[in-house]
Design a protein around this motif. Structure first.
Motif, PDB file in Angstrom:
ATOM      1  N   ARG A  96       8.621  21.334 -30.183  1.00 52.73           N
ATOM      2  CA  ARG A  96       9.115  22.714 -29.359  1.00 52.73           C
ATOM      3  C   ARG A  96       8.198  23.173 -28.310  1.00 52.73           C
ATOM      4  O   ARG A  96       8.578  23.861 -27.350  1.00 52.73           O
ATOM      5  N   SER A  97       6.942  23.256 -28.422  1.00 52.20           N
ATOM      6  CA  SER A  97       6.109  23.954 -27.397  1.00 52.20           C
ATOM      7  C   SER A  97       5.532  22.955 -26.456  1.00 52.20           C
ATOM      8  O   SER A  97       4.570  23.173 -25.679  1.00 52.20           O
ATOM      9  N   GLN A  98       5.993  21.690 -26.323  1.00 55.61           N
ATOM     10  CA  GLN A  98       5.310  20.662 -25.439  1.00 55.61           C
ATOM     11  C   GLN A  98       5.921  21.051 -24.189  1.00 55.61           C
ATOM     12  O   GLN A  98       7.052  21.202 -24.026  1.00 55.61           O
ATOM     13  N   VAL A  99       4.913  20.973 -23.024  1.00 60.21           N
ATOM     14  CA  VAL A  99       5.240  21.161 -21.733  1.00 60.21           C
ATOM     15  C   VAL A  99       4.658  19.847 -20.879  1.00 60.21           C
ATOM     16  O   VAL A  99       4.084  19.221 -21.456  1.00 60.21           O
ATOM     17  N   ASN A 100       4.951  19.894 -19.647  1.00 60.25           N
ATOM     18  CA  ASN A 100       4.335  18.966 -18.678  1.00 60.25           C
ATOM     19  C   ASN A 100       4.759  17.452 -19.041  1.00 60.25           C
ATOM     20  O   ASN A 100       4.255  16.639 -19.372  1.00 60.25           O
ATOM     21  N   VAL A 101       6.360  17.417 -19.006  1.00 61.52           N
ATOM     22  CA  VAL A 101       6.899  15.954 -19.568  1.00 61.52           C
ATOM     23  C   VAL A 101       6.733  15.049 -18.603  1.00 61.52           C
ATOM     24  O   VAL A 101       7.314  15.569 -17.317  1.00 61.52           O
ATOM     25  N   ARG A 102       6.329  13.853 -18.568  1.00 62.74           N
ATOM     26  CA  ARG A 102       6.360  12.769 -17.590  1.00 62.74           C
ATOM     27  C   ARG A 102       6.577  11.637 -18.001  1.00 62.74           C
ATOM     28  O   ARG A 102       6.585  11.207 -19.375  1.00 62.74           O
ATOM     29  N   TYR A 103       7.481  10.723 -17.358  1.00 60.10           N
ATOM     30  CA  TYR A 103       7.965   9.487 -17.650  1.00 60.10           C
ATOM     31  C   TYR A 103       7.326   8.410 -16.976  1.00 60.10           C
ATOM     32  O   TYR A 103       7.177   8.649 -15.763  1.00 60.10           O
ATOM     33  N   ASN A 104       6.516   7.355 -17.661  1.00 60.18           N
ATOM     34  CA  ASN A 104       5.975   6.308 -17.151  1.00 60.18           C
ATOM     35  C   ASN A 104       6.715   4.964 -17.615  1.00 60.18           C
ATOM     36  O   ASN A 104       7.101   4.701 -18.593  1.00 60.18           O
ATOM     37  N   SER A 105       7.111   4.418 -16.310  1.00 59.62           N
ATOM     38  CA  SER A 105       7.754   3.015 -16.598  1.00 59.62           C
ATOM     39  C   SER A 105       6.559   1.825 -16.402  1.00 59.62           C
ATOM     40  O   SER A 105       6.030   2.055 -15.442  1.00 59.62           O
ATOM     41  N   MET A 106       6.819   0.785 -17.301  1.00 58.89           N
ATOM     42  CA  MET A 106       6.162  -0.303 -16.950  1.00 58.89           C
ATOM     43  C   MET A 106       6.847  -1.536 -17.287  1.00 58.89           C
ATOM     44  O   MET A 106       7.701  -1.752 -18.077  1.00 58.89           O
ATOM     45  N   PRO A 107       6.579  -2.671 -16.452  1.00 60.75           N
ATOM     46  CA  PRO A 107       7.322  -3.951 -16.574  1.00 60.75           C
ATOM     47  C   PRO A 107       6.987  -4.686 -17.766  1.00 60.75           C
ATOM     48  O   PRO A 107       5.775  -4.738 -17.963  1.00 60.75           O
ATOM     49  N   LEU A 108       8.120  -5.280 -18.439  1.00 59.37           N
ATOM     50  CA  LEU A 108       7.746  -6.351 -19.428  1.00 59.37           C
ATOM     51  C   LEU A 108       8.227  -7.505 -19.258  1.00 59.37           C
ATOM     52  O   LEU A 108       9.547  -7.405 -18.922  1.00 59.37           O
ATOM     53  N   PRO A 109       7.807  -8.671 -19.534  1.00 57.71           N
ATOM     54  CA  PRO A 109       8.294  -9.998 -19.352  1.00 57.71           C
ATOM     55  C   PRO A 109       9.395 -10.009 -20.380  1.00 57.71           C
ATOM     56  O   PRO A 109       9.247  -9.927 -21.556  1.00 57.71           O
ATOM     57  N   GLY A 110      10.805 -10.445 -20.004  1.00 65.65           N
ATOM     58  CA  GLY A 110      11.735 -10.631 -20.627  1.00 65.65           C
ATOM     59  C   GLY A 110      11.582 -12.182 -21.149  1.00 65.65           C
ATOM     60  O   GLY A 110      10.986 -13.031 -20.958  1.00 65.65           O
ATOM     61  N   ALA A 111      12.709 -12.492 -22.237  1.00 71.50           N
ATOM     62  CA  ALA A 111      12.654 -13.957 -22.755  1.00 71.50           C
ATOM     63  C   ALA A 111      13.014 -15.143 -21.789  1.00 71.50           C
ATOM     64  O   ALA A 111      12.611 -16.105 -21.949  1.00 71.50           O
ATOM     65  N   ASP A 112      13.968 -14.597 -21.040  1.00 70.81           N
ATOM     66  CA  ASP A 112      14.322 -15.995 -20.014  1.00 70.81           C
ATOM     67  C   ASP A 112      13.758 -15.419 -18.563  1.00 70.81           C
ATOM     68  O   ASP A 112      14.354 -16.002 -17.715  1.00 70.81           O
ATOM     69  N   GLY A 113      12.671 -15.133 -18.688  1.00 71.47           N
ATOM     70  CA  GLY A 113      11.878 -14.889 -17.220  1.00 71.47           C
ATOM     71  C   GLY A 113      12.383 -13.514 -16.630  1.00 71.47           C
ATOM     72  O   GLY A 113      11.798 -13.350 -15.510  1.00 71.47           O
ATOM     73  N   THR A 114      13.339 -12.861 -16.999  1.00 71.95           N
ATOM     74  CA  THR A 114      13.533 -11.578 -16.357  1.00 71.95           C
ATOM     75  C   THR A 114      12.686 -10.445 -16.701  1.00 71.95           C
ATOM     76  O   THR A 114      11.640 -10.653 -17.457  1.00 71.95           O
ATOM     77  N   VAL A 115      12.575  -9.494 -16.029  1.00 73.48           N
ATOM     78  CA  VAL A 115      11.590  -8.322 -16.042  1.00 73.48           C
ATOM     79  C   VAL A 115      12.348  -7.195 -16.746  1.00 73.48           C
ATOM     80  O   VAL A 115      13.207  -6.784 -15.831  1.00 73.48           O
ATOM     81  N   LEU A 116      11.899  -6.595 -17.795  1.00 76.86           N
ATOM     82  CA  LEU A 116      12.381  -5.552 -18.391  1.00 76.86           C
ATOM     83  C   LEU A 116      11.210  -4.306 -17.793  1.00 76.86           C
ATOM     84  O   LEU A 116      10.322  -4.584 -18.095  1.00 76.86           O
ATOM     85  N   MET A 117      12.096  -3.142 -17.750  1.00 77.67           N
ATOM     86  CA  MET A 117      11.436  -1.904 -17.627  1.00 77.67           C
ATOM     87  C   MET A 117      11.397  -1.010 -18.942  1.00 77.67           C
ATOM     88  O   MET A 117      12.088  -0.784 -19.583  1.00 77.67           O
ATOM     89  N   GLU A 118      10.236  -0.808 -19.369  1.00 78.90           N
ATOM     90  CA  GLU A 118       9.794  -0.179 -20.776  1.00 78.90           C
ATOM     91  C   GLU A 118       9.352   1.442 -20.117  1.00 78.90           C
ATOM     92  O   GLU A 118       8.531   1.560 -19.563  1.00 78.90           O
ATOM     93  N   THR A 119      10.187   2.563 -20.498  1.00 81.46           N
ATOM     94  CA  THR A 119       9.550   3.668 -20.346  1.00 81.46           C
ATOM     95  C   THR A 119       9.154   4.552 -21.346  1.00 81.46           C
ATOM     96  O   THR A 119       9.498   4.588 -22.701  1.00 81.46           O
ATOM     97  N   HIS A 120       8.056   5.140 -21.133  1.00 81.57           N
ATOM     98  CA  HIS A 120       7.262   6.006 -22.054  1.00 81.57           C
ATOM     99  C   HIS A 120       7.246   7.414 -21.657  1.00 81.57           C
ATOM    100  O   HIS A 120       7.133   7.722 -20.640  1.00 81.57           O
ATOM    101  N   LYS A 121       7.421   8.403 -22.640  1.00 83.76           N
ATOM    102  CA  LYS A 121       7.523   9.610 -22.391  1.00 83.76           C
ATOM    103  C   LYS A 121       6.150  10.346 -22.698  1.00 83.76           C
ATOM    104  O   LYS A 121       5.549  10.257 -23.730  1.00 83.76           O
ATOM    105  N   THR A 122       5.418  11.100 -21.933  1.00 86.27           N
ATOM    106  CA  THR A 122       4.151  11.675 -22.022  1.00 86.27           C
ATOM    107  C   THR A 122       4.274  13.096 -21.976  1.00 86.27           C
ATOM    108  O   THR A 122       4.880  13.356 -20.982  1.00 86.27           O
ATOM    109  N   VAL A 123       3.721  13.750 -22.965  1.00 87.23           N
ATOM    110  CA  VAL A 123       3.797  15.293 -22.992  1.00 87.23           C
ATOM    111  C   VAL A 123       2.595  15.821 -23.193  1.00 87.23           C
ATOM    112  O   VAL A 123       1.382  15.084 -23.696  1.00 87.23           O
TER     113      VAL A 123
END
Length: 190
Positions: A96-123
């Protein structure tokens, strides 16, 4: 200095080689019976079921009857439930007291050669804030309660140990069902 040639027959050496069992501390046998306390200064080193002369945390807090043991077990049980509730309460307050929320995305290789984006929430949280002071105070209480429960368990009294474990289990059952479980699909070491 070599003392082998000296005559020590007139000296009292009974304190060097005791022929009797070592005295227990304060006359407490902890209800363990023969072999229950070993030779570790009267402290039980194996689990035992007993309610005679069981010291609980403080010198003056002595259990001497089945009723006193039941009362002590109820108190220890509630303390363990409180500990689990305190852990979950601190986690809820932190969210409840967390502030400064940031979202970071990073690419991950998919199974069939595609690129997936994974999002991390940093508080983040501010150091000088009422929420952080409250968290610090609750952390101190949590540490003290956890050490008290550890010391209760270290009495090796089976009744008290069962009360600690049952209280922790009940506390987890009562408070942890609300906890959000995040499963990381990229984590393969479980």
């Amino acid at each position: 200095m070599d003392h082998s040639a000296m005559n020590h027959s007139a000296m009292d050496h009974s304190h060097h080689h005791p022929t009797t069992a070592p005295p227990s501390t304060g006359g407490h046998d902890h209800g363990g019976g023969v072999g229950g306390s070993g030779s570790h200064g009267g402290m039980a080193m194996t689990f035992y079921f007993g309610y005679n002369n069981v010291e609980l945390l403080f010198t003056g807090l002595l259990i001497n009857s089945p009723g006193e043991m039941v009362g002590a077990c109820i108190g220890v049980f509630l303390l363990a439930v409180l500990y689990e509730g305190l852990k979950m309460g601190r986690e809820t307050l932190l969210r409840r007291s967390q502030v400064n929320v940031r979202y970071n995305s990073m690419p991950l290789p998919g199974a069939d050669g595609t690129v997936l984006m994974e999002t991390h929430k940093t508080v983040g949280q501010r150091m000088i804030s009422p929420a952080h002071f409250l968290q610090t105070l609750l952390h101190i209480v949590q540490v003290v309660v956890s050490y008290l429960l550890m010391l209760v368990f270290m009495t090796y009294n089976a009744y008290l140990c069962i009360a600690v474990a049952a209280g922790a289990g009940m506390g987890y059952f009562l408070f942890s069902w609300r906890k959000a479980v995040v499963v990381d699909i990229t984590e393969h070491c479980h």
